[in-house]
Design an enzyme around this catalytic site. Sequence first.
Site, PDB file in Angstrom:
ATOM      1  N   GLY A 472       0.817  -1.208   0.000  1.00 25.03           N
ATOM      2  CA  GLY A 472       0.000   0.000   0.000  1.00 25.03           C
ATOM      3  C   GLY A 472       0.849   1.255   0.000  1.00 25.03           C
ATOM      4  O   GLY A 472       0.341   2.370  -0.001  1.00 25.03           O
ATOM      5  N   LYS A 666      15.685   8.133   1.548  1.00 28.45           N
ATOM      6  CA  LYS A 666      15.916   7.749   2.950  1.00 28.45           C
ATOM      7  C   LYS A 666      14.870   6.750   3.452  1.00 28.45           C
ATOM      8  O   LYS A 666      15.169   5.942   4.333  1.00 28.45           O
ATOM      9  CB  LYS A 666      15.882   8.985   3.842  1.00 28.45           C
ATOM     10  CG  LYS A 666      17.187   9.780   3.887  1.00 28.45           C
ATOM     11  CD  LYS A 666      17.119  10.827   4.987  1.00 28.45           C
ATOM     12  CE  LYS A 666      18.443  11.556   5.156  1.00 28.45           C
ATOM     13  NZ  LYS A 666      18.305  12.615   6.198  1.00 28.45           N
ATOM     14  N   GLU A 670       7.682   4.951   8.141  1.00 29.46           N
ATOM     15  CA  GLU A 670       7.381   5.023   9.569  1.00 29.46           C
ATOM     16  C   GLU A 670       7.254   6.437  10.102  1.00 29.46           C
ATOM     17  O   GLU A 670       6.490   6.681  11.041  1.00 29.46           O
ATOM     18  CB  GLU A 670       8.484   4.322  10.401  1.00 29.46           C
ATOM     19  CG  GLU A 670       9.286   3.289   9.699  1.00 29.46           C
ATOM     20  CD  GLU A 670       8.723   1.887   9.789  1.00 29.46           C
ATOM     21  OE1 GLU A 670       9.029   1.069   8.931  1.00 29.46           O
ATOM     22  OE2 GLU A 670       7.979   1.612  10.744  1.00 29.46           O
TER      23      GLU A 670
END
Lengths: 715, 209
Positions: A472, A666, A670
């Site tokens: 997703g 990078k 999260e």
Amino acid sequence: MTTTTGTTAVTGAVGAAHTRLEGRDKVTGAARYAGEIPFAELAHGWLVLSTIARGRVRSVESAPVLAMPGVLTVLHHGNAPRVDGSYAGMLGRPDPIVEVFQHDRVPYVGWPVALVVAETSEQAREAAEALVVQYDEEPHDIAFFADRPGTYTPENSPAAQAETEKGDIEAELAASAVVVDAAYTTPEEHHSSLEPHAATARWDSGRLDVVDSNQGSMWVADELAKLFSLDPASVRVRSEHVGGAFGSKGVRPHQILAVMATTVLHRPVRVVLTRRQMFSLVGYRSPTAQRVRLGADTDGRLRAFDHQAQSLTSTVHEFIERSADMGRVMYDADAHHTVNRVVPLDVPTPTWMRAPGEAPGSFALESALDELAEKIGMDPIALRARNEPDAGPVSGLPFSSRNVLACFQEGARRFGWADRDPRPGTRREGRWLLGTGTAAATYSSGVVPSTAAVTAETDGTFTVRITAADVGTGARTALALIAADALEVEPGRIRIQIADSDFGPAMIAGGSMGTRSWGWAIMAAARELREQLVLGGDIPPQGITARSDTGAAVSALAKKERHSFGAQFAEVAVDVTSGEVRVRRMLGIFAAGRIVNPLTARSQFIGGMTWGLSMALHEEAIRDQASGGHVGADFAGYHFAANADVPLIEADWVDDPDADDPVGIKGIGEIGIVGAAAAIANAVWHATGVRHRDLPIRPDRVLLAGTRPAGERDA
Amino acid sequence: MALSTSSAITLNINGEKHTLPVDHRTTLLDALREHLDLTGTKKGCDQGQCGACTVLIDGRRAVSCLQLAIASEGRVITTIEGVADGERLHPVQQAFLDLDGYQCGYCTPGQICSAIAMIEEHAAGWPSAATADVRPEAGAPPLTADEIRERMSGNLCRCGAYVSIVQAVAQAAEAEAAQTPTTARQFSGPSGPGDLAHPAGTTDAEMTA
């Protein structure tokens, strides 16, 4: 931007917004997820889970169930095929839950005790519900609280230090003009991907073929081969579409049981977890109890930094929620101490869940920073600026880049932070108290060796094959854009195939490392292919294929502190009559490397921030001390943010390409959640004058805590 | 005499009649997914809490996991596979695609079916909990972001795509209103992008008490 490996951006695909390649399939219902691929002669498995929290299975009374219509077999510890879980996989030793039905011990409520397989799902379900399992029950203990007996500090390892320490914390605290010493808790939280875990297994011409929903098909294939002592080349796992994962979709009992059942029955078997079963079978985020002690001079400079975190694990496997890690990156002090402790209880093993460690850790740490700012009488952003470290506070290594202050500056400008009255409890609209808050975010930026293959086809297109997973995130689309730029062709000439273990080893979708690791491998294969194509000549019917393995390049990376950063802002309204907290708006500004696809990246950042809102106000799994199991293991008992809970959330980014990555990535999976709950909690303090140190900030907690308008608060 | 536990039924789905034997325990959701190979309708919780299995039954949204297949005879059922006009996507589908109103895509068919019915419910003047003036003579309330959020809250999205889902629904509603300018339908006020595009720093009109 400069890169070390010579990318070009001739087509400019990277950095421009593209809708998802599989988007049309997703909005028309054509995209098939794991439980939706048809197979002839398919049989359906239905799991039976333990109803006791500790003890032994005395008997599984299969006979009456085997006589029920359509039932093909009942697997349990007395008859299941043997598996060997004594291996180290890609992510270390497996949770012993993968050794399904290998013994009669029951370590928690919801441990798998039997699988009923039948011709139809209705038959399997009814038989599973009719199956009688007898237990010898033993007393259990699931009580989690700070410093409870049994809590220990795990052993340090080079990869993951449990405890770090420098300087004399107590002396520096004593010498500090201002001290914050506060305890925080976060509850048990569940991934709750909308698509339940599902796997269909079958033997096909001597190969084990598993259609699964996972974060890494090579990872799952490798562990299935190890568990069942199979030649790795004889196992194929595919996972084309994944309906959310968030850390929960690794090697789990459903895949192993589907393999066991198909091996026994010689026909395809599908095992789909129910929503209720997911609460005990796929991992979760441990509750945490944290203590943060900060000591500072009156100008805000930190003298003492101490973050002690405690999480729980099961009695069968050690998993540490590393909540105290964030301070090792964010803040330095003359004395600096961080520790992640753990206590084993009679509960399932927790696992990685979106921003493991940093999500709960940032709530405590970034709340404590706000408390310190309040006590000093300093702006919370200025306090963070005062404590910007030049190098890793624990490692001493330089940062690859650290643009957290740029995020705060841009965020403060757009959010209107300068107009904020720092005094709490000063803004009111009718029955609503209003407040704003901010917090910092960080998450590590990593890369893992991966392989990829890129083929030049005779029709002028290019086929990219890589064992990536699109859970997703938009990875499929992002990787196609990366390939287009690497090959200097339009994105429409790229065909991308992912999530098939036959494509070779690659990083999983996890730890914000997927797209970076895969993108690097695709860059390397594309470069190799272009060198071959320069030689000229016709392309043969099978095309020309170049393969890459980034192992050497990745291991040659210089040791640095490599992280993404961000600044979170939130405005809340607190209803003084009901205690309800409503988030009115959120803004997140991130420094998270080069953004490959702004359309999907924005969605991912906002999704993470939505998780932070949900964590701050809603999510909380409740365990019943008497039974050891959950109360309300469903979406009514476990509420995560619904549409009406979520306001306009904006996410944007500052320029922050990683100079050591071929694409400049990078990783962004999260960081959106990190700090978001703290920004909201800090806003609730600003609105009410009361600190909420326990999540979620429920109406009853708000009402009980009351409000303290400006002027009546602690000095 | 043993009671029969299955029956042959005929279901009207996406304009086609399907005759099939079903176990009486089979839900409409499982009939679609396991017997008719219409897997676009998703199973997220199987107990009416997530909305992933939303279909249109006689034009109204319903969770197909709480509907028995055998009780669905004679109803007009529309699933995600039946909302597009051939190759031309339904405006709601197109808006979800264009505005990235999803991530993993698993809740998406349910969101889209729900949104299609929601836009019609709103146009027909049905109030919601977010409606300030619920008197029948007040007519359809402005389709604000708050109205969409409230009306779409039966469809959970764990990826956290609500912000773009609201934008997609608003855009599709405006597109549909422009296509069918019936007098009863009004989309005045700060609907959709106009409302949502206001800069951070101004307040959402959410909770002015």
